[in-house]
Motif scaffolding. Structure first.
Motif, PDB file in Angstrom:
ATOM      1  N   ILE A 138      16.192  71.093 -10.934  1.00  0.00           N
ATOM      2  CA  ILE A 138      15.340  72.285 -11.082  1.00  0.00           C
ATOM      3  C   ILE A 138      16.203  73.541 -11.124  1.00  0.00           C
ATOM      4  N   ASP A 139      15.572  74.631 -11.515  1.00  0.00           N
ATOM      5  CA  ASP A 139      16.216  75.945 -11.504  1.00  0.00           C
ATOM      6  C   ASP A 139      15.763  76.678 -10.232  1.00  0.00           C
ATOM      7  N   THR A 140      16.647  76.760  -9.236  1.00  0.00           N
ATOM      8  CA  THR A 140      16.269  77.331  -7.931  1.00  0.00           C
ATOM      9  C   THR A 140      16.159  78.852  -7.971  1.00  0.00           C
ATOM     10  N   THR A 141      16.541  79.465  -9.105  1.00  0.00           N
ATOM     11  CA  THR A 141      16.425  80.926  -9.196  1.00  0.00           C
ATOM     12  C   THR A 141      15.041  81.361  -9.678  1.00  0.00           C
ATOM     13  N   SER A 142      14.223  80.404 -10.113  1.00  0.00           N
ATOM     14  CA  SER A 142      12.882  80.741 -10.624  1.00  0.00           C
ATOM     15  C   SER A 142      11.851  80.567  -9.517  1.00  0.00           C
ATOM     16  N   PHE A 143      10.726  81.277  -9.651  1.00  0.00           N
ATOM     17  CA  PHE A 143       9.666  81.219  -8.635  1.00  0.00           C
ATOM     18  C   PHE A 143       8.566  80.273  -9.120  1.00  0.00           C
ATOM     19  N   THR A 144       8.866  78.985  -9.097  1.00  0.00           N
ATOM     20  CA  THR A 144       7.931  77.983  -9.594  1.00  0.00           C
ATOM     21  C   THR A 144       7.540  77.024  -8.472  1.00  0.00           C
ATOM     22  N   LYS A 145       6.616  76.125  -8.785  1.00  0.00           N
ATOM     23  CA  LYS A 145       6.209  75.109  -7.813  1.00  0.00           C
ATOM     24  C   LYS A 145       7.386  74.211  -7.430  1.00  0.00           C
ATOM     25  N   ASN A 146       8.238  73.912  -8.412  1.00  0.00           N
ATOM     26  CA  ASN A 146       9.394  73.063  -8.130  1.00  0.00           C
ATOM     27  C   ASN A 146      10.292  73.693  -7.060  1.00  0.00           C
ATOM     28  N   THR A 147      10.569  74.995  -7.205  1.00  0.00           N
ATOM     29  CA  THR A 147      11.404  75.684  -6.217  1.00  0.00           C
ATOM     30  C   THR A 147      10.718  75.710  -4.861  1.00  0.00           C
ATOM     31  N   SER A 148       9.416  75.932  -4.866  1.00  0.00           N
ATOM     32  CA  SER A 148       8.650  75.939  -3.623  1.00  0.00           C
ATOM     33  C   SER A 148       8.747  74.587  -2.924  1.00  0.00           C
ATOM     34  N   TYR A 149       8.670  73.490  -3.696  1.00  0.00           N
ATOM     35  CA  TYR A 149       8.779  72.151  -3.114  1.00  0.00           C
ATOM     36  C   TYR A 149      10.168  71.920  -2.525  1.00  0.00           C
ATOM     37  N   TYR A 151      12.203  74.098  -1.185  1.00  0.00           N
ATOM     38  CA  TYR A 151      12.307  74.771   0.109  1.00  0.00           C
ATOM     39  C   TYR A 151      11.446  74.082   1.168  1.00  0.00           C
ATOM     40  N   TYR A 152      10.359  73.455   0.726  1.00  0.00           N
ATOM     41  CA  TYR A 152       9.558  72.656   1.673  1.00  0.00           C
ATOM     42  C   TYR A 152      10.383  71.471   2.178  1.00  0.00           C
ATOM     43  N   PHE A 153      11.070  70.767   1.244  1.00  0.00           N
ATOM     44  CA  PHE A 153      11.925  69.650   1.654  1.00  0.00           C
ATOM     45  C   PHE A 153      12.979  70.124   2.658  1.00  0.00           C
ATOM     46  N   SER A 154      13.639  71.251   2.364  1.00  0.00           N
ATOM     47  CA  SER A 154      14.684  71.785   3.236  1.00  0.00           C
ATOM     48  C   SER A 154      14.116  72.135   4.611  1.00  0.00           C
ATOM     49  N   GLU A 155      12.963  72.779   4.607  1.00  0.00           N
ATOM     50  CA  GLU A 155      12.334  73.173   5.880  1.00  0.00           C
ATOM     51  C   GLU A 155      12.057  71.950   6.759  1.00  0.00           C
ATOM     52  N   GLU A 156      11.451  70.913   6.173  1.00  0.00           N
ATOM     53  CA  GLU A 156      11.110  69.715   6.951  1.00  0.00           C
ATOM     54  C   GLU A 156      12.358  68.994   7.443  1.00  0.00           C
ATOM     55  N   TYR A 157      13.402  68.919   6.602  1.00  0.00           N
ATOM     56  CA  TYR A 157      14.635  68.236   7.003  1.00  0.00           C
ATOM     57  C   TYR A 157      15.311  68.948   8.174  1.00  0.00           C
ATOM     58  N   TYR A 158      15.524  70.261   8.023  1.00  0.00           N
ATOM     59  CA  TYR A 158      16.214  70.996   9.093  1.00  0.00           C
ATOM     60  C   TYR A 158      15.384  71.020  10.379  1.00  0.00           C
ATOM     61  N   LYS A 159      14.068  71.049  10.237  1.00  0.00           N
ATOM     62  CA  LYS A 159      13.212  71.020  11.423  1.00  0.00           C
ATOM     63  C   LYS A 159      13.364  69.694  12.157  1.00  0.00           C
ATOM     64  N   GLU A 165      16.879  77.537  12.794  1.00  0.00           N
ATOM     65  CA  GLU A 165      17.250  78.747  12.049  1.00  0.00           C
ATOM     66  C   GLU A 165      17.238  78.472  10.553  1.00  0.00           C
ATOM     67  N   LYS A 166      17.849  77.366  10.141  1.00  0.00           N
ATOM     68  CA  LYS A 166      17.879  77.024   8.721  1.00  0.00           C
ATOM     69  C   LYS A 166      16.484  76.655   8.222  1.00  0.00           C
ATOM     70  N   ALA A 167      15.709  75.979   9.069  1.00  0.00           N
ATOM     71  CA  ALA A 167      14.331  75.642   8.689  1.00  0.00           C
ATOM     72  C   ALA A 167      13.511  76.909   8.488  1.00  0.00           C
ATOM     73  N   LEU A 168      13.702  77.887   9.379  1.00  0.00           N
ATOM     74  CA  LEU A 168      12.963  79.154   9.274  1.00  0.00           C
ATOM     75  C   LEU A 168      13.352  79.904   7.997  1.00  0.00           C
ATOM     76  N   GLU A 169      14.642  79.871   7.657  1.00  0.00           N
ATOM     77  CA  GLU A 169      15.108  80.532   6.428  1.00  0.00           C
ATOM     78  C   GLU A 169      14.463  79.904   5.193  1.00  0.00           C
ATOM     79  N   ALA A 170      14.385  78.551   5.171  1.00  0.00           N
ATOM     80  CA  ALA A 170      13.748  77.860   4.044  1.00  0.00           C
ATOM     81  C   ALA A 170      12.257  78.188   3.986  1.00  0.00           C
ATOM     82  N   ASN A 171      11.631  78.267   5.157  1.00  0.00           N
ATOM     83  CA  ASN A 171      10.201  78.595   5.219  1.00  0.00           C
ATOM     84  C   ASN A 171       9.923  79.983   4.629  1.00  0.00           C
ATOM     85  N   LYS A 172      10.766  80.948   4.995  1.00  0.00           N
ATOM     86  CA  LYS A 172      10.573  82.312   4.489  1.00  0.00           C
ATOM     87  C   LYS A 172      10.781  82.382   2.982  1.00  0.00           C
ATOM     88  N   GLN A 173      11.711  81.593   2.471  1.00  0.00           N
ATOM     89  CA  GLN A 173      11.913  81.539   1.019  1.00  0.00           C
ATOM     90  C   GLN A 173      10.661  80.990   0.335  1.00  0.00           C
TER      91      GLN A 173
END
Length: 616
Positions: A138-149, A151-159, A165-173
């Motif tokens: 995916i293109d992580t610089t675009s604001f699409t559903k793919n990018t949103s997903y 950051y969801y994966f990152s949030e759940e993994y770090y949590k 801290e990293k989970a919170l950063e992914a959540n805010k993104q």
């Protein structure tokens, strides 16, 4: 002469190729028909999908899309049977057929399923691999559903690994990406997750503000989100000892659960009832607390999650103690908790053994099936040139496939052994410690209560460590020290212990596999110090070098009394020995001190792999 012969060969090869294409079309049509029968979950048949899977195995030229759909159906079927390892395996395979970019909702769906089931299986490292693979597509610089997903994966993994801290950063993104949408369930769900992360970081004031914002907009929330928000607020208020306000929020949670349209709400209701009961216990309204605990039990306690089941038993024990009920009733509650813990870990251990055996049998069956299929193919060939060419290509492919399959199976077996080791350590330690606490209730109830609290903190630490492949060194040492402290509770004035570090400190940031040393310490205490008429000593010495962490465990017990003791190993020590040998290529050394000096006792030396980070 050569030209006609060449034309004949070309004709034969073309004829066989056309025949194979026609046969392949028939096979694919048959697979599609089998899959159509199972297109509706209620009608899905394991038999149909297994037949389709066998056809795909026999015909590797079947299209990737059919293979992908069949792997998804197999994963979904194993999911309904509760076999998480097989579910994760097949869902992961569906992502292998996705191209270099995520083009459709189906592509995203396959990655989400694989990630979610790996997380549910506790395979956080594999889940991170799926997330990274998704990111490459995916293109992580675009604001699409793919990018949103992503950051969801990152949030759940770090949590899941405690890096809030990293989970919170992914959540805010993720919130930033969807901020242009209207305030809806996606936004509120992410804000609710953000409040949980803030609580995990100890930033309760910020977490409260997020919850207050959601409550102020509760008219825009779904029923399910309402019950989550009010429950989260109740937890925050309970921790601040605002019990009446917490109770009000818990009862709003209960109201929204009852309004939910879903059919199976037993787990949600039982959890809410137990939270309300805990609050009434703190308010000393014991009769009301007892009624709510009865309601929690009425939601079919045997089918609830382990956490909810355990909470109900613990609250019943706490209620009996605070309500000054007879010792016999307190003992009955403690015995029930002990039996539940023992049965839970026993079932988990047995299921892992069954899964390991089933995996081995399945591998043998697949090998036999492949051999039979190859014989059948060879018998069907009637052209010598085609036979020679096909046999050469087939042998090369079989060699490569078998080699890769063997390496993959060896790795899976090693990981299964690690899980078996962790699952069988807890019940033995839990049973003995709870038994010691139970014995001390009559003689000193106040002291017994302190031991229960201390044991619960240690059990939480051990359970957290056992879910990860690698844990921070100082956390493992902390758990080991607490373990020996509780063993001293069982065997007072029986032994002392000490630690020493060479080329390192206890606080060094390194990560090691968890729960490797506990069985050897337990052997020293329960076997080495048996019938000892002097004070036992256990000394642990750690030496860090470039590649490995060496641990030397020395005691002054009775030592190895017979040569046969060298081959008498418990399941835990055998699994540890095998695991370390595969990881480090070094044996675990067990030496009787009498053979090297005039002292008694045993020396165990282990070479332990370590990492400088839990991510690589």
């Amino acid at each position: 002469m050569l030209k006609p012969l060449l034309l004949i060969i070309i004709f034969i090869v073309s004829f066989i190729g056309c025949t194979r294409k026609e046969d392949l079309h028939k096979i694919e049509t048959k697979i599609i028909n089998l899959q159509k029968k199972d297109s509706v979950l209620q009608e899905r048949s394991f038999k149909n999908i297994k037949i389709a899977d066998a056809l795909i195995t026999e015909n590797p030229l079947v299209s990737d899309s059919l293979k992908q759909i069949n792997d998804y159906f197999l994963g979904d079927l194993y999911k309904t049977k509760g076999q998480l390892d097989s579910t994760a395996l097949y869902f992961t395979r569906t992502t292998d057929y996705v191209g270099d970019t995520i083009k459709t909702d189906y592509d995203r769906f396959y990655f989400y399923n694989a990630f979610a089931n790996l997380m549910a299986s506790g395979k956080y490292g594999d889940a991170k691999t799926i997330a990274d693979s998704f990111k490459k597509r995916i293109d992580t610089t675009s604001f699409t559903k793919n990018t949103s997903y992503y950051y969801y994966f990152s949030e759940e993994y770090y949590k899941s690994i405690g890096k809030y801290e990293k989970a919170l950063e992914a959540n805010k993104q993720r919130v930033f990406i969807i901020q242009n949408w209207e305030f809806d369930s996606n936004t509120s769900q992410e804000l609710l997750a953000q409040s949980e992360l803030l609580k995990g970081l100890g930033r309760n004031t910020e977490a409260e503000k997020v919850i207050e914002f959601l409550i102020a907009n509760d008219s825009l929330l779904t029923l399910d989100l309402k019950r989550q928000v009010y429950n989260a607020n109740g937890v925050l208020l309970f921790k601040k000892q605002k019990f009446y306000e917490a109770l009000e929020n818990y009862k709003k949670t209960l109201l929204n659960i009852k309004l939910l349209p879903q059919y199976n709400k037993q787990s949600l209701l039982a959890n809410c009832y137990s939270n309300i009961a805990e609050t009434y216990i703190e308010l000393k309204l014991f009769d009301t607390a007892s009624k709510y605990l009865d309601s929690a039990r009425g939601e079919n306690i045997e089918r609830l999650s382990d956490q909810t089941h355990r909470n109900i038993l613990l609250y019943e024990l706490r209620l009996a103690y605070k309500d000054n009920e007879p010792i016999s009733k307190i003992e009955a509650h403690l015995s029930e908790l002990l039996n539940y813990q023992n049965i839970t870990y026993k079932n988990k251990f047995e299921s892992e053994l069954i899964a390991l055996k089933a995996a081995s049998i399945k591998e043998e069956q697949l090998l036999i099936e492949r051999q039979e299929n190859e014989v059948k193919r060879l018998n069907d060939r009637n052209n010598m040139l085609f036979i020679i060419g096909s046999l050469f290509l087939l042998l090369m492919g079989l060699f490569s496939y078998s080699r890769n399959k063997k390496l993959k199976f060896d790795k899976q077996t090693l990981q299964m052994q690690q899980r078996l080791l962790r699952s069988q350590m807890n019940p033995h330690f839990t049973f003995n410690t709870l038994s010691s606490i139970q014995n001390s209730i009559k003689s000193d109830p106040v002291k017994a209560q302190k031991h229960i609290l201390k044991f619960s903190r240690l059990l939480r630490l051990i359970l957290e460590n056992s879910t990860n492949n690698f844990v921070q060194f100082n956390k493992e040492i902390e758990a080991l020290k607490k373990f020996m402290d509780l063993q001293i509770l069982r065997f007072p004035d029986k032994f002392n212990y000490s630690f020493n570090y060479n080329n390192m400190d206890e606080e060094d940031l390194i990560f090691i596999p968890p729960m490797l040393l506990q069985p050897f310490i337990e052997n020293s205490i329960e076997h080495g110090f048996m019938n000892l008429n002097y004070l036992g000593e256990i000394h642990l010495e750690f030496t860090l070098n470039k590649n490995l962490l060496y641990c030397r465990i020395s005691d002054n017990g009775t030592g190895i009394t017979t040569n046969s003791d060298l081959i008498k190993e418990s399941l835990s020590t055998k699994l540890i020995t095998d695991y370390l040998k595969k990881e480090t290529r070094k044996e675990v050394l067990i030496i009787d001190k009498k053979k090297i000096s005039n002292e008694t006792g045993t020396i165990v030396t282990l070479a332990i792999p370590y990492k400088h980070t839990d991510e690589n």
